[in-house]
Write a protein that holds these residues in place. Structure first.
Motif, PDB file in Angstrom:
ATOM      1  N   LYS A   8     -40.650   0.116-112.545  1.00 40.42           N
ATOM      2  CA  LYS A   8     -40.687   1.222-112.377  1.00 40.42           C
ATOM      3  C   LYS A   8     -42.287   1.949-112.603  1.00 40.42           C
ATOM      4  CE  LYS A   8     -36.057   2.190-113.829  1.00 40.42           C
ATOM      5  NZ  LYS A   8     -34.913   3.021-114.783  1.00 40.42           N
ATOM      6  N   GLY A  47     -25.840   3.703-107.346  1.00 46.42           N
ATOM      7  CA  GLY A  47     -26.752   4.453-108.040  1.00 46.42           C
ATOM      8  C   GLY A  47     -26.194   5.300-109.299  1.00 46.42           C
ATOM      9  N   ASP A  50     -29.662   7.658-113.764  1.00 45.02           N
ATOM     10  CA  ASP A  50     -30.504   6.964-114.405  1.00 45.02           C
ATOM     11  C   ASP A  50     -31.279   6.510-113.362  1.00 45.02           C
ATOM     12  OD1 ASP A  50     -29.462   7.770-116.895  1.00 45.02           O
ATOM     13  OD2 ASP A  50     -28.344   5.802-117.177  1.00 45.02           O
ATOM     14  N   ASN A  51     -30.842   5.859-112.279  1.00 49.28           N
ATOM     15  CA  ASN A  51     -31.475   5.282-111.194  1.00 49.28           C
ATOM     16  C   ASN A  51     -32.328   6.298-110.292  1.00 49.28           C
ATOM     17  OD1 ASN A  51     -31.939   2.775-109.605  1.00 49.28           O
ATOM     18  ND2 ASN A  51     -30.974   4.276-108.088  1.00 49.28           N
ATOM     19  N   GLU A  52     -31.771   7.481-110.187  1.00 52.93           N
ATOM     20  CA  GLU A  52     -32.370   8.479-109.191  1.00 52.93           C
ATOM     21  C   GLU A  52     -33.944   8.832-109.444  1.00 52.93           C
ATOM     22  OE1 GLU A  52     -31.674  13.129-107.752  1.00 52.93           O
ATOM     23  OE2 GLU A  52     -29.980  11.853-108.475  1.00 52.93           O
ATOM     24  N   TRP A  54     -36.374   6.884-110.530  1.00 52.37           N
ATOM     25  CA  TRP A  54     -36.727   5.638-110.091  1.00 52.37           C
ATOM     26  C   TRP A  54     -36.973   5.537-108.603  1.00 52.37           C
ATOM     27  CZ3 TRP A  54     -34.420   1.784-107.332  1.00 52.37           C
ATOM     28  CH2 TRP A  54     -35.458   0.642-106.986  1.00 52.37           C
ATOM     29  N   SER A  76     -24.906   8.647-104.278  1.00 53.34           N
ATOM     30  CA  SER A  76     -24.486   7.152-104.219  1.00 53.34           C
ATOM     31  C   SER A  76     -22.974   7.155-104.088  1.00 53.34           C
ATOM     32  CB  SER A  76     -25.008   6.635-105.598  1.00 53.34           C
ATOM     33  OG  SER A  76     -24.373   7.248-106.361  1.00 53.34           O
ATOM     34  N   TYR A  80     -22.863   4.045-110.834  1.00 48.30           N
ATOM     35  CA  TYR A  80     -22.716   3.204-111.999  1.00 48.30           C
ATOM     36  C   TYR A  80     -22.200   3.816-113.483  1.00 48.30           C
ATOM     37  CZ  TYR A  80     -25.760  -0.291-109.835  1.00 48.30           C
ATOM     38  OH  TYR A  80     -26.174  -1.291-109.155  1.00 48.30           O
ATOM     39  N   GLU A 502     -26.451  -6.673-106.883  1.00 46.13           N
ATOM     40  CA  GLU A 502     -27.201  -5.942-107.656  1.00 46.13           C
ATOM     41  C   GLU A 502     -27.691  -6.532-108.900  1.00 46.13           C
ATOM     42  OE1 GLU A 502     -28.270  -2.602-107.353  1.00 46.13           O
ATOM     43  OE2 GLU A 502     -27.488  -2.914-105.148  1.00 46.13           O
TER      44      GLU A 502
END
Length: 517
Positions: A8, A47, A50-52, A54, A76, A80, A502
């Motif tokens: 990241k 997704g 937490d992933n958004e 990044w 997503s 997750y 993943e």
């Protein structure tokens, strides 16, 4: 195809101010002539909250900054966070990835852009879920002549000759080799376009020594270890099927499977490749490693324990750190190395293993905002964006012009982008119907180890796998039928093809994806 571990990074205000003028040429003057606010919805398979951040930093912040009247929403198909804290029984009931993706594409508020995995692209094309991009590219004069040929060919193969998605980045693997070890052995070094048999023959010629002093000829990854999973890397381009399309009968008792098992098991049996136990041969009775230790002692390639090793693009960073450390680390001397393309099978020329088109983006045929969707895809696949992103140490940009060796290094960078990705076998439906299908693979691992240890012949082991596998397939079929009738719970297993992709990297390709269908 599995993804690599992307690091990241954030755009500071200064860096954005510097690059926006350059990138503005791709989308106009930065503000649309229309003051109307519009929404662009981007959907991805996996997704979460937490992933958004990044994903936005990597792919959307600059576009949104440069188009103030467009709001980007990221959704997503599978979150997750909804699965992370569930009990074990609930976790076994995994959603079907393709079905969840279809909900994003066809729901009441369909996404405009879909970020898809390569193993799903062909099915999306066949079911008319994506808009063909070739006419849009021709109309706007959007040029992909500078794209890495293998990337475009892989996309077109999945699109049955046409382009339905583009990826601004990709990751790949190549064959690293130690120049000095080949020179000392008087063996010609590896070359681009080698066949696997050539690579293994060279490996046998340079391997030497005994015990802790053993030097190995070939490793399928930088960690050593599991011979059975090394087999998966070897057979990925061959698309060997473990069982038939309906998952009713095993197909492993064949000459092609036998050749693969004989080849890889022989490398371990003859100590041409190293297991983790082999690499720990220098550990003394107190559990400490004998001899001088340095930060690179754990690395079999950098420490001169192996002549050839398959490694990913990210490994270049480790080599650069080692190069910069020479002279400052006691007991460490930098090796002289280079890379060539992954070896290939004669029946699959030009096709490699562990190549990932990591950011495939297409336009939903039911997009509510197809015009902005196309503008966005053009933006992240533009030459200006590629020039900026080419500084990445984890991925390569798809535009060949900006693929150059890392600063201060000299190596065959084309080795990473010459090979075409292997076409995956779609197992989504099989996994949906039989969640425990991974158990069929598990049957093979101990049998393969027995072949390595010379306790069974390949023919005996494959025949046993076939018998056990047929019985397991029938068991799974009965279990699924009982579940449909409400007689028992047929859910089970927590590994789906979508999930295995993943896994960060690694570099191991799941057997279910490469060997069954």
């Amino acid at each position: 195809m599995r993804q690599q571990p992307w690091r990241k990074w954030m755009f500071t205000g200064l860096s954005v101010a510097m690059v926006v003028p350059m990138l503005a040429a791709c989308t106009g003057d930065g503000e649309s002539s229309s003051a109307e606010k519009r929404v662009l919805r981007i959907g991805m398979l996996y997704g979460g909250e937490d992933n958004e951040p990044w994903f936005r930093q990597q792919y959307t912040d600059l576009f949104e900054f440069n188009n103030g009247n467009i709001e980007i929403q990221i959704v997503s198909a599978i979150d997750y966070n909804t699965m992370r804290y569930q009990g074990s029984e609930v976790q076994q009931e995994q959603p079907d990835p393709y079905e969840e993706m279809q909900k994003l594409l066809n729901g009441d508020n369909p996404v405009d852009i879909v970020v898809t995995e390569y193993n799903m692209l062909n099915r999306l094309v066949q079911e008319n879920s994506l808009k063909q991009l070739d006419p849009l590219m021709q109309e706007d004069g959007f040029n992909v002549d500078d794209y890495v040929p293998s990337v475009i060919k892989g996309i077109q193969t999945a699109g049955e000759g046409n382009i339905y998605a583009l990826t601004p980045t990709f990751t790949s693997t190549a064959l690293y080799y130690n120049k000095k070890m080949f020179a000392d052995a008087g063996v010609e070094p590896p070359t681009d376009g080698m066949q696997w048999s050539d690579a293994f023959n060279k490996a046998r010629l340079v391997a030497k020594g005994e015990g802790a002093d053993r030097v190995y000829g070939f490793m399928m990854n930088r960690w050593g270890g599991d011979s059975f999973w090394d087999l998966q890397t070897y057979i990925e381009p061959l698309q060997l099927r473990m069982f038939d399309e309906k998952a009713e009968k095993m197909l492993v008792n064949s000459d092609q499977w036998a050749n693969a098992w004989d080849t890889i098991s022989g490398l371990y049996r003859d100590k041409i490749s190293a297991t983790q136990m082999d690499l720990q041969g220098g550990v003394n009775e107190s559990g400490m490693v004998d001899g001088p230790m340095n930060p690179f002692s754990h690395d079999p390639f950098l420490s001169g324990k192996v002549a050839m090793m398959i490694g990913d693009y990210y490994y270049l960073g480790e080599l650069r750190r080692a190069q910069q450390s020479e002279g400052n680390v006691e007991g460490f001397e930098m090796i002289d190395w280079d890379v060539v393309t992954m070896p290939e099978h004669p029946e699959k020329p030009g096709v490699g293993s562990s190549i990932y088109l990591s950011g495939l983006m297409g336009i939903n045929t039911k997009a509510q905002n197809p015009d902005d969707a196309w503008e966005y895809i053009k933006f992240v696949n533009s030459e200006a964006w590629a020039k900026l992103r080419s500084r990445s140490v984890n991925e390569m940009v798809a535009r060949q012009e900006f693929l150059k060796p890392r600063e201060g290094m000299d190596y065959n960078v084309a080795a990473f982008y010459t090979m075409e990705p292997a076409q995956p076998i779609d197992l989504q439906e099989v996994y949906r119907k039989y969640p425990d299908i991974y158990e069929v693979t598990s049957l093979a691992q101990p049998l393969f180890q027995e072949v390595v240890e010379d306790k069974k012949s390949t023919k005996e082991a494959l025949a046993e796998w076939e018998t056990q596998g047929d019985a397991k397939l029938q068991e799974l079929k009965s279990k699924a039928a009982a579940s449909e009738e409400g007689g028992s719970d047929g859910a089970g297993g927590n590994a789906t093809e979508g999930e295995t992709k993943e896994e960060p990297q690694v570099e191991e390709t799941p057997v279910e994806e490469t060997t069954a269908g």
